[in-house]
Scaffold this motif. Structure first.
Motif, short mmCIF file in Angstrom:
data_model
loop_
_atom_site.label_atom_id
_atom_site.label_comp_id
_atom_site.label_asym_id
_atom_site.label_seq_id
_atom_site.Cartn_x
_atom_site.Cartn_y
_atom_site.Cartn_z
N SER A 1 -3.23 2.35 -5.14
CA SER A 1 -3.06 1.75 -3.58
C SER A 1 -3.09 3.39 -2.77
O SER A 1 -3.81 3.43 -1.81
CB SER A 1 -2.28 1.00 -3.08
N TYR A 2 -2.18 4.07 -3.27
CA TYR A 2 -2.35 5.57 -2.97
C TYR A 2 -3.77 6.22 -2.78
O TYR A 2 -4.18 6.89 -1.93
CB TYR A 2 -1.23 6.24 -3.77
N LEU A 3 -4.38 5.85 -3.74
CA LEU A 3 -5.67 6.64 -3.98
C LEU A 3 -6.80 5.80 -3.17
O LEU A 3 -7.96 6.22 -2.95
CB LEU A 3 -6.25 6.71 -5.30
N GLY A 4 -6.41 4.47 -2.84
CA GLY A 4 -7.15 3.83 -1.96
C GLY A 4 -8.32 3.22 -3.04
O GLY A 4 -9.53 2.92 -2.75
N ILE B 1 0.87 -1.22 0.05
CA ILE B 1 0.01 -0.03 0.06
C ILE B 1 0.99 1.19 0.09
O ILE B 1 1.59 1.41 0.94
CB ILE B 1 -0.82 -0.10 1.55
N THR B 2 0.86 1.93 -1.24
CA THR B 2 1.56 3.25 -1.33
C THR B 2 1.11 4.39 -0.26
O THR B 2 -0.34 4.36 -0.28
CB THR B 2 1.80 3.61 -2.46
#
Lengths: 193, 193
Positions: A174-177, A69-70
DNA sequence: CGAGGCCTTGACCGCGGTCAATGCCCGTGG
DNA sequence: CCACGGGCATTGACCGCGGTCAAGGCCTCG
């Protein structure tokens, strides 16, 4: 010399520093070149250094049930470290990875502490950077709370128009969810317009 | 006297302060009593003050398409202000509302600046509070990104077990980024166990 | 007692997640 | 030089969480 121009850049972009302060930073800092995919910090380590990105990019990520997860991206002229670990002296939940062959300016926490004690302007700058980071995080919360996947992606593009050139889509997702699949569909829609 | 005990509390909870520093804070700060539903900051104003909650609670909210979105809760022994406005001197996007009849310690930005310049320990404390706030926000991002509505609610209850006694459910729902209806259904499920 | 806030409950539905297959690109070895 | 394999991205089928809309219940306070 690269070190001098990096310090000059920091002074310009973040907070005007006196020449004496800049000189002391130059004496304390190191320029390092790091190859793509190398890690600056590993999970469980205590982050000892703050990095300023002269050239290249990096990201902080953590593992959640084995998934990558970023949590944060940093590009040219940004600072990066594992904030939890660096500021609280606790083991890092994050890995910090260099995304491209990069040139970084490195300052140890010990040096930062000394510089803060000696130079009021340096301490001010540190404060300002933390405060701005705090406000950025707050902005991101608003974004995560009430925006659709597409809006979040477009916001990111507004800030970093060329992020897709340097960064894997799975990291962006993953940064944006959101999931990689959803991001892919959003991008398909946009390209058809 | 109330002011002295509040300052003592701050020193205990956040960062040990010298007696000289505490004395100067006491000279600069005011204790104020505010009635339920009063506003400390309105949207568009520039937040001039930082508040420490001696007794009671408050929240920061903003209007998004006319809807009231809670951004932050503060309870006894927390600080609160409109962080964007206070730190960046810009018009506040937030309203800050007192939820109960409350007793607050108030410090103006000018006083905080003076205290920071005079007392190294005060400045350190400020740094620490900002840093901790930053880390809290970061934690909240993780929570918003990957948790279900129920998990988010349970996390909040872990931190503030009695929040539902003091706070409207609609405010809690918007804080968690879910609707009032969803929160109501979650609570129903939990009560049946 | 009536009105208005606040919360609950139900019916419905769409965004985005999961799972799985396929496509595409590139580096490596036969 | 081509073939294969692995990593990354795309696409499709399906479905469930949680949002929206609407009705109704329950306090509190005038």
């Amino acid at each position: 010399m690269e070190l001098v121009t990096a310090v000059e850049k920091i002074s310009e972009l973040y907070f005007p520093l006196s020449q004496a302060c800049k000189n002391d930073i130059e004496a304390a800092a190191q320029i390092i070149a790091i190859e793509k995919t190398n890690l600056l910090v590993k999970e469980g380590q205590i982050a000892q250094n703050m990095y300023f990105i002269c050239k290249g990019s990096a990201r902080a990520y953590y593992l959640k049930n084995g998934k990558d997860i970023t949590d944060w991206f940093a590009f040219e002229n940004d600072f990066i470290t594992s904030i939890n670990s660096f500021f609280m002296d606790i083991p890092s939940p994050h890995f910090i990875e260099v995304n491209e062959n990069s040139v970084l300016l490195k300052l140890t926490k010990a040096n930062i502490t000394k510089l803060s004690e000696k130079h009021l302007d340096f301490e001010r700058m540190g404060n300002l950077i933390i405060t701005k980071t705090m406000l950025q995080l707050q902005q991101r919360i608003v974004s995560l709370q009430f925006e659709t996947a597409q809006q979040k992606y477009e916001n990111l593009l507004d800030i970093h128009p060329d992020i897709t050139l340097k960064t894997q889509l799975s990291h962006i997702a993953s940064y944006l969810g959101i999931t990689l699949e959803t991001l892919s569909r959003i991008r398909k829609l946009k390209s058809r317009i």
